[in-house]
Design an enzyme around this catalytic site. Structure first.
Site, PDB file in Angstrom:
ATOM      1  N   GLU A  38       0.875  -1.165   0.000  1.00 15.83           N
ATOM      2  CA  GLU A  38       0.000   0.000   0.000  1.00 15.83           C
ATOM      3  C   GLU A  38       0.915   1.219   0.000  1.00 15.83           C
ATOM      4  OE1 GLU A  38      -2.737   0.288   3.304  1.00 15.83           O
ATOM      5  OE2 GLU A  38      -3.478   2.203   2.554  1.00 15.83           O
ATOM      6  N   ARG A 263       5.361 -12.687   9.693  1.00 15.33           N
ATOM      7  CA  ARG A 263       6.054 -11.463   9.290  1.00 15.33           C
ATOM      8  C   ARG A 263       7.402 -11.362   9.996  1.00 15.33           C
ATOM      9  NH1 ARG A 263       3.824  -6.352   9.488  1.00 15.33           N
ATOM     10  NH2 ARG A 263       1.928  -7.174   8.613  1.00 15.33           N
ATOM     11  N   LYS A 273       4.392   1.133   9.968  1.00 18.81           N
ATOM     12  CA  LYS A 273       4.505   2.338   9.136  1.00 18.81           C
ATOM     13  C   LYS A 273       4.096   3.583   9.908  1.00 18.81           C
ATOM     14  CE  LYS A 273       3.448   0.173   4.737  1.00 18.81           C
ATOM     15  NZ  LYS A 273       2.363   0.055   3.763  1.00 18.81           N
TER      16      LYS A 273
HETATM   17  P1  ATP Z   1      -0.140  -1.664   6.886  1.00 15.38           P
HETATM   18  O1  ATP Z   1      -0.249  -1.677   8.350  1.00 15.38           O
HETATM   19  O2  ATP Z   1      -0.135  -0.301   6.293  1.00 15.38           O
HETATM   20  O3  ATP Z   1      -1.021  -2.653   6.159  1.00 15.38           O
HETATM   21  P2  ATP Z   1       1.972  -3.337   5.952  1.00 15.38           P
HETATM   22  O4  ATP Z   1       3.355  -3.356   6.502  1.00 15.38           O
HETATM   23  O5  ATP Z   1       1.152  -4.556   6.009  1.00 15.38           O
HETATM   24  O6  ATP Z   1       1.332  -2.144   6.680  1.00 15.38           O
HETATM   25  P3  ATP Z   1       1.642  -3.295   3.113  1.00 15.38           P
HETATM   26  O7  ATP Z   1       1.993  -2.214   2.192  1.00 15.38           O
HETATM   27  O8  ATP Z   1       0.245  -3.745   3.163  1.00 15.38           O
HETATM   28  O9  ATP Z   1       2.087  -2.802   4.508  1.00 15.38           O
HETATM   29  O10 ATP Z   1       2.608  -4.513   2.887  1.00 15.38           O
HETATM   30  C1  ATP Z   1       2.887  -5.032   1.621  1.00 15.38           C
HETATM   31  C2  ATP Z   1       3.239  -6.489   1.735  1.00 15.38           C
HETATM   32  O11 ATP Z   1       4.364  -6.654   2.579  1.00 15.38           O
HETATM   33  C3  ATP Z   1       2.111  -7.301   2.318  1.00 15.38           C
HETATM   34  O12 ATP Z   1       1.953  -8.444   1.507  1.00 15.38           O
HETATM   35  C4  ATP Z   1       2.577  -7.644   3.688  1.00 15.38           C
HETATM   36  O13 ATP Z   1       2.097  -8.894   4.077  1.00 15.38           O
HETATM   37  C5  ATP Z   1       4.091  -7.659   3.536  1.00 15.38           C
HETATM   38  N1  ATP Z   1       4.734  -7.275   4.785  1.00 15.38           N
HETATM   39  C6  ATP Z   1       4.529  -6.158   5.501  1.00 15.38           C
HETATM   40  N2  ATP Z   1       5.257  -6.151   6.631  1.00 15.38           N
HETATM   41  C7  ATP Z   1       5.944  -7.314   6.632  1.00 15.38           C
HETATM   42  C8  ATP Z   1       6.878  -7.917   7.534  1.00 15.38           C
HETATM   43  N3  ATP Z   1       7.237  -7.307   8.669  1.00 15.38           N
HETATM   44  N4  ATP Z   1       7.381  -9.125   7.204  1.00 15.38           N
HETATM   45  C9  ATP Z   1       7.034  -9.732   6.075  1.00 15.38           C
HETATM   46  N5  ATP Z   1       6.153  -9.236   5.190  1.00 15.38           N
HETATM   47  C10 ATP Z   1       5.616  -8.040   5.455  1.00 15.38           C
END
Ligand code: ATP
Ligand code: MG
Length: 562
Positions: A38, A263, A273
């Site tokens: 996002e 994660r 974020k």
């Molecule tokens: P938000 O809280 O804004 O959703 P987010 O970190 O999930 O934050 P996204 O932009 O939705 O942000 O993440 C993009 C992709 O990265 C998603 O598929 C998410 O699962 C993956 N991702 C995010 N944080 C992690 C992490 N700490 N470890 C592994 N994958 C991650």
């Protein structure tokens, strides 16, 4: 783009085992993965894990990898983030070729499908506020309460939804909800919201839309539209999977397989974020690319290489268990790489003047120094040597403890690539502080060889005072002193664990060859660590260095602080 495939290992994991099974059973004919960020912030090391995983799987199966922006929420998203994300994904070496997609480009198609669900009697317009929806959803083991709008006619729903889309209702006043089951054991299935009224312009679509899809409605469709075979996501979406399945089944459209993994959580930093944005906005760090940040841009500016980050991601692997990876695991990835590839240089970070009393005044010698003991091809260089030198303050002690093998009165040490010297005298200032040390040198030991039987335990790095130049060097340490800043005791704010010593700026004396270092140059300062000429702040002739990592991990120190 460098050839990123080279650093990939064929390590297997539970995700690949599922894919192998799918392929052998003929469920899918190939593999197509995606990374769906996002655009509401900069990417961090957790995202790198997801990128390397998804792209790596596409590579391993000769498949495809998409970059897709999940840009469904206009209030937090910005073009700046889109740009930085593209740059970071490319820098990591994850090749999406020309497959860069935007969920917002599917808004039209999503809307058509929503209308289809309304016509099937599977979605309705609800007048409850977000607060009321939440309250009436119930709890696990306790059914929710049906919305009074749940049994509206298809005709009324179509009319109201059309008005919603035209922006005839205020923000947040109405939603479109899926009609599933308010008593479902999975709360995600209790008539989830699909659209909400948000009359805000979108960074790519302008003012066209007055309703925006929720993540739950949009995400599965995006994967379906793109023909993603394996939709890999983090564990918190496990409970959403039945909902994605429900939507896709009701619509009778293509289904990817969703696989969840844990994660990445990294010690001594934060990854949310919202928190990273707060650190930037409130000036706790110098921007998203501050070298202390866990962002990809921060790591890049710190001096990490794409290959070191990829090896880190491979090394930690994937699992279903949510744990915290220690920061030294990441540091070791860059240490291991730079130990093999980085040239050595000499730099004195905290200088103490050393005078060789028996060395001829005005004489300069060129000492031959090995550029990289791990790589003969890196060759040698000349380092000027003279009567006046600088050594590291910490390499001298007037009253040393037993096992101190560096310089102290009456003792001998070797100056790297130069001579064996002996400390003859300590010169102090008016306050009794050591100002200079005076030594004699043994001219028969040029190159640093100790004659037979002479035990010289310590070897010190040095620079020649008249030849060295001063440069700004930034010594970085962990941003948070607590291993889990999100969990500081007593519910205190995570910022209370910010490390006041996370950035130390020193004026160091560097050997003259470093004068040519351009932004982006990496090397090892002997006995100090790995350093990177800052690409933003280095100017020709005046490099500024960032410490990427110390030589050995300072983990023991960090643990002591906790
Ligand atoms: P938000 O809280 O804004 O959703 P987010 O970190 O999930 O934050 P996204 O932009 O939705 O942000 O993440 C993009 C992709 O990265 C998603 O598929 C998410 O699962 C993956 N991702 C995010 N944080 C992690 C992490 N700490 N470890 C592994 N994958 C991650
Ligand atoms: Mg997310």
């Amino acid at each position: 783009m460098e050839n990123a495939g080279e650093t990939r290992t064929a390590k297997t994991n539970f995700i690949k085992e599922i894919i192998d099974r799918d392929l052998s059973e003929g469920k899918f004919n190939g593999v197509h993965t995606r990374f769906p960020p996002e655009p509401n912030g900069y990417l961090h090391i957790g995202h790198a894990k997801s990128i390397v995983l998804n792209w790596g799987i596409a590579c391993d199966y000769n498949g495809k990898f998409n970059l897709r922006f999940d840009d469904t929420n206009p209030s937090k998203e910005e073009e700046e983030y889109v740009k930085s994300i593209i740059e970071d994904v490319k820098w990591l070496g994850a090749d999406f070729e020309d497959r860069i997609f935007y969920a917002s480009d599917y808004f039209e198609k999503m809307l058509e499908l929503a209308v289809e669900l309304i016509k099937k009697g599977k979605a309705y317009v609800c007048d409850l506020s977000a607060e009321e929806v939440r309250k009436m959803r119930g709890k696990p083991g306790e059914p929710g309460v049906e919305s009074p709008c749940r049994n509206r006619s298809v005709k009324e729903n179509l009319n109201l939804f059309e008005q919603m889309c035209k922006g005839e209702f205020p923000d947040g006043s109405r939603t479109l909800r899926a009609k599933i089951d308010m008593a479902h054991p999975n709360l995600n299935m209790r008539d989830p919201v699909m659209y909400r009224v948000v009359r805000k312009p979108h960074h790519r679509q302008g003012g066209k839309w007055k309703v925006y899809p929720t993540y739950d409605w949009a995400h599965g469709l995006e994967d379906s539209f793109e023909g993603i075979t394996h939709s890999i996501c983090t564990l918190e979406f496990e409970d959403h999977r039945p909902l994605y399945d429900w939507f896709l089944d009701e619509l009778g459209v293509y289904h990817p397989r969703q696989i969840e993994f844990a994660r990445l959580n990294l010690g001594n930093t934060v990854m949310s974020k919202r928190k990273l944005l707060e650190l930037v906005k409130e000036g706790y760090v110098d921007g998203w690319d501050d070298p202390r940040m866990p962002t990809i841009s921060g790591l890049r500016r710190r001096g990490y290489t794409p290959s070191s980050i990829r090896s880190f991601c491979e090394e930690i692997g994937v699992s279903k268990y949510n744990g915290v990876i220690d920061i030294w695991v990441l540091e070791n990835a860059i240490r291991n790489e730079l130990n093999k590839t980085a040239e050595r240089r000499m730099a004195v970070l905290d200088p103490l003047k050393l005078v060789l009393t028996n060395y001829p005044e005005g004489k300069t010698e060129e000492m031959e120094a090995v550029n990289n003991p791990e790589d003969e091809a890196a060759g040698k260089r000349k380092v000027p040597f003279s009567k006046d030198l600088y050594i590291e303050k910490s390499d001298f002690m007037e009253n040393p403890p037993k096992k101190f093998f560096r310089l102290s009165p009456g003792k001998e040490v070797r100056l790297r690539y130069a001579y064996i010297i002996k400390c003859e005298k300590v010169v102090k200032d008016g306050n009794g502080k050591v100002k200079e040390v005076h030594c004699s040198y043994d001219s028969s030991t040029r190159g640093g060889d100790a004659p037979n039987g002479r035990k010289v335990r310590g070897t010190l790095h040095w620079v020649s005072a008249p030849h060295a130049f001063k440069a700004e060097v930034r010594l970085y340490d962990v941003l948070f002193t607590s291993r889990e800043p999100d969990k500081v005791e007593g519910g205190r704010d995570y910022k209370e664990s910010l490390n006041p010593g996370s950035k130390k700026v020193v004026n160091a004396f560097l050997e003259p060859s470093l004068k040519d270092a351009r932004g982006g140059f990496r090397c090892q300062f002997e006995r100090q660590g790995y350093f990177f000429a800052d690409p933003k702040d280095s100017k020709p002739g005046t490099p500024v260095f960032n410490r990427i990592a110390t030589l050995k991990d300072s983990w023991a120190k960090i643990m002591k602080r906790n």
